[in-house]
Design a protein around this motif. Structure first.
Motif, mmCIF file in Angstrom:
data_model
loop_
_atom_site.group_PDB
_atom_site.id
_atom_site.type_symbol
_atom_site.label_atom_id
_atom_site.label_comp_id
_atom_site.label_asym_id
_atom_site.label_seq_id
_atom_site.Cartn_x
_atom_site.Cartn_y
_atom_site.Cartn_z
ATOM 1 N N ASP A 209 0.830 -1.211 0.000
ATOM 2 C CA ASP A 209 0.000 0.000 0.000
ATOM 3 C C ASP A 209 0.864 1.260 0.000
ATOM 4 O O ASP A 209 0.547 2.242 -0.674
ATOM 5 C CB ASP A 209 -0.915 0.012 1.230
ATOM 6 C CG ASP A 209 -1.970 -1.072 1.181
ATOM 7 O OD1 ASP A 209 -2.237 -1.584 0.073
ATOM 8 O OD2 ASP A 209 -2.528 -1.417 2.240
ATOM 9 N N ARG A 210 1.935 1.245 0.780
ATOM 10 C CA ARG A 210 2.846 2.391 0.810
ATOM 11 C C ARG A 210 3.437 2.649 -0.577
ATOM 12 O O ARG A 210 3.569 3.797 -1.013
ATOM 13 C CB ARG A 210 3.969 2.125 1.814
ATOM 14 C CG ARG A 210 3.575 2.294 3.272
ATOM 15 C CD ARG A 210 4.666 1.782 4.208
ATOM 16 N NE ARG A 210 4.416 2.145 5.602
ATOM 17 C CZ ARG A 210 5.070 1.636 6.635
ATOM 18 N NH1 ARG A 210 6.016 0.723 6.440
ATOM 19 N NH2 ARG A 210 4.789 2.020 7.866
ATOM 20 N N CYS A 211 3.802 1.588 -1.250
ATOM 21 C CA CYS A 211 4.411 1.722 -2.570
ATOM 22 C C CYS A 211 3.431 2.368 -3.553
ATOM 23 O O CYS A 211 3.798 3.273 -4.308
ATOM 24 C CB CYS A 211 4.837 0.339 -3.067
ATOM 25 S SG CYS A 211 6.160 0.371 -4.279
ATOM 26 N N ALA A 212 2.193 1.902 -3.544
ATOM 27 C CA ALA A 212 1.181 2.476 -4.438
ATOM 28 C C ALA A 212 0.954 3.950 -4.121
ATOM 29 O O ALA A 212 0.819 4.787 -5.030
ATOM 30 C CB ALA A 212 -0.127 1.695 -4.309
ATOM 31 N N ALA A 213 0.906 4.288 -2.828
ATOM 32 C CA ALA A 213 0.693 5.683 -2.433
ATOM 33 C C ALA A 213 1.883 6.551 -2.833
ATOM 34 O O ALA A 213 1.712 7.723 -3.188
ATOM 35 C CB ALA A 213 0.451 5.767 -0.928
ATOM 36 N N LEU A 214 3.087 6.003 -2.776
ATOM 37 C CA LEU A 214 4.282 6.763 -3.185
ATOM 38 C C LEU A 214 4.242 7.084 -4.668
ATOM 39 O O LEU A 214 4.649 8.167 -5.097
ATOM 40 C CB LEU A 214 5.549 5.978 -2.843
ATOM 41 C CG LEU A 214 5.925 5.932 -1.357
ATOM 42 C CD1 LEU A 214 7.010 4.898 -1.115
ATOM 43 C CD2 LEU A 214 6.378 7.306 -0.872
#
Length: 616
Positions: free
Chosen positions: A533-538
């Protein structure tokens, strides 16, 4: 027609071709000899062939970015490896390919290769999607079962129960009649005019029965107050497995299905219950969930928890997507921890404290039971003489269930990880000021904290203090530097190292990605815990390129799948599960996946160096 001697068309990517396409390759392929030192393909040049190495080594070099004479070794290619495909597809080679010794290679003509790409989408995806497709192929090579349906079927394509809506003023008897006539297990209850902000509610057959039989609600009473709010929902384009995770996490057996966003405000399409999901696949996860719900004591909780490894083994063998598997296991782990917490902490005191899980469990990325990584946030005014004994008991029960104590003492039985709200804020400020190794390690562990039991509101000010650290650029740089501490287990020639005893995939692959993503998310104010999820948000925030945003999660999933496979093999052999991985024991496709994923780690490290101005 006899196969071309030495050219194996039964291995990736040529096994993606059908018999007729393979026959065309057999008729057209030629054999080339390249003496040591010859440049087979210059960087930026087009190629007349795609090469498949039969014998020898081809060395790929990255030319100097400034056009100078300097160059950097990208990788070695040996027997069975394919190169030159991109030079045919894009008309220019990414690297300079040079024979390190005398080389024999099969030559597939460029026109034929382009025709194969145009006529076979899976073959084309191998070269265009790279790591993503290879990972899917590796998973599909495992034992197939109905689970693939669970992974691929969208909620909107499942057999949904109709959404029967009633007004809040509807009487209990009328609601029961509507349930029977519509042959459904629940009703959706509109908010009353006086409570318009209450939102849509859900009323199940069980709710009605308990209201009448246990609570003495009159049969002519309105059903509005009996409805459960807020309604938990999923989106129509979610997969069934995600719906299963949601039901498991929220202790429910039915969710609302809406179009687009998972909320009662969107267009309601129907409801989805556990029965409909189990019509696609009978999952042991639901049985574990039921056993936890019905457990009368800690012994029964422990018995349910011991089924977790068998569940993981089954789902892994059936090719479960790692992200879904981690979410499901995390949901069950959270249920177990919350149940144990409720057993050792008296009910009046649970609202005065908040249990946190840290590390991989906080990120929802723990699969097998590993160390207990947890902490406690206490109300500033709480005074309880039994706290220390209760937390010792908590740790003992978890150890009995199969969660071993943390060697570093990151557990609630350690007062260092058991603080009042004000003390947590002081500790966080200490972490910001002090740059010693212990403070950095504690902070990295705390960055993934997630509430699982007690009063989650107590954690809110702690979370705010942690989020504020993202504005300290010097601190962010120091935290990001940790991702560069462990070398990537690739040798000088770009191939996976053959270390004695295998490679430590956590240090060499998982940690650099997880830590780097975590620090980038903190720096950019992203309030997510899971690495995917963090990667997608980044990517959405413009802090990570779309290419890395695609490849980093794929690489992380590869590492986790291969590590889990090795750990399950170790447990089956009676050995302790660890982070070691023996590349020599892997299938060829998995070895190639591992190599590609480790190259992604190197690319991500380069991104961190640039983003935080770091030097090795």
């Amino acid at each position: 027609m006899e196969p071309v001697p030495g050219l194996d068309l039964g291995v990736p990517p040529f096994d993606l071709l059908d018999a007729a396409e393979q026959a065309r390759v057999q008729r057209a392929v030629d054999l080339g000899f390249h003496p040591a030192g010859r440049v087979l393909l210059a960087a930026g040049a087009a190629s007349e062939h795609v090469h498949v190495i039969l014998k020898g080594v081809v060395r790929a070099w990255d030319e100097a970015a400034d056009g100078g004479e300097g160059r950097r070794l990208f990788a070695d290619f040996g027997p069975g490896d394919v190169f030159g495909a991109w030079a045919v597809i894009a008309g220019r080679a990414r690297h300079r390919y040079e024979a390190a010794e005398d080389v024999l290679s099969f030559l597939i003509p460029a026109p034929l290769f382009r025709e194969l790409l145009a006529g076979n989408p899976a073959f084309a995806a191998w070269f265009h999607e790279g790591l993503s497709l290879k990972r899917r192929l590796a998973a599909s090579a495992q034992q197939p079962s109905e689970l693939s349906e669970l992974m691929l079927t969208r909620v909107g394509d499942a057999q949904l129960a109709p959404a029967v809506r009633v007004a809040a003023a509807t009487r209990v008897t009328e609601a029961a009649r509507r349930l029977r006539e519509a042959r459904v297990d629940c009703l959706l209850v509109d908010p009353s005019p006086a409570d318009a902000d209450g939102g849509l509610g859900m009323l199940t057959r069980t709710d009605l029965l308990e209201a009448i039989a246990l609570d003495g609600v009159p049969v002519d009473a309105p059903v509005g107050p009996l409805a459960q709010r807020p309604v938990i929902g999923v989106r129509d384009h979610d997969v069934l497995f995600q719906a299963l995770v949601t039901m498991t996490e929220h202790h429910i057996e039915r969710v609302l299905v809406s179009e687009g966003e998972a909320s009662a405000q969107g267009r309601v399409l129907g409801t989805l219950g556990m029965a409909e999901v189990l019509a696609h696949y009978t999952s042991h996860s639901h049985l574990i969930s039921l056993r936890l719900e019905r457990a009368g004591d800690l012994a029964e909780v422990a018995e349910a928890a011991r089924s977790m490894t068998a569940l993981v083994r089954q789902l892994h063998a059936q090719g479960a997507r790692m992200s879904y598997l981690m979410e499901l296991v995390s949901a069950l782990n959270s249920r177990i921890l919350a149940r144990v917490f409720a057993e050792v902490v008296p009910a009046p005191l649970r609202e005065r404290m908040c249990l946190l899980v840290l590390g991989s469990e906080g990120r929802r990325e723990q699969i097998l039971k590993t160390d207990q990584d947890n902490a406690l946030v206490l109300d500033d005014a709480l005074e309880w003489d039994g706290l220390d004994a209760a937390m010792r008991r908590f740790g003992e029960v978890l150890a009995d269930i199969g969660y071993p104590p943390c060697p570093g003492g990151v557990m609630v039985r350690n007062p260092h990880w058991r603080l009042r709200v004000g003390q947590w804020r002081e500790r966080i400020e200490h972490w910001r000021r002090e740059r010693d190794g212990g403070s950095a390690l504690d902070l990295a562990i705390a960055l993934d904290a997630r509430p699982v039991a007690g009063n989650a509101a107590l954690y809110a000010p702690v979370a705010e203090a942690i989020a504020a650290l993202g504005r300290d650029e010097i601190l962010m740089r120091e935290l990001a530097r940790a991702s560069l501490e462990f070398s990537t287990p690739l040798n000088l020639f770009g191939r996976v190292r053959d270390d004695a005893g295998g490679i430590d995939i956590k240090k060499g692959g998982v940690f650099p990605l997880v830590n780097g993503i975590r620090v980038l998310a903190l720096r950019h104010g992203i309030d997510r815990h899971n690495s995917f999820d963090r990667c997608a948000a980044l990517v959405d925030a413009g802090a990570l390129s779309s290419e890395l945003g695609r490849d980093v999660p794929q690489a992380l999933a590869v590492f986790m799948r291969l590590r889990l496979g090795a750990q399950l093999q170790a447990l089956a052999a009676g050995r302790a599960a660890d982070n070691r991985l023996d590349p020599a024991s892997l299938r060829r496709l998995d070895r190639e996946l591992l190599r590609d994923a480790l190259r992604v780690v190197n690319a991500f490290k380069d991104h961190l160096r640039g983003a935080f101005h770091l030097r090795d």
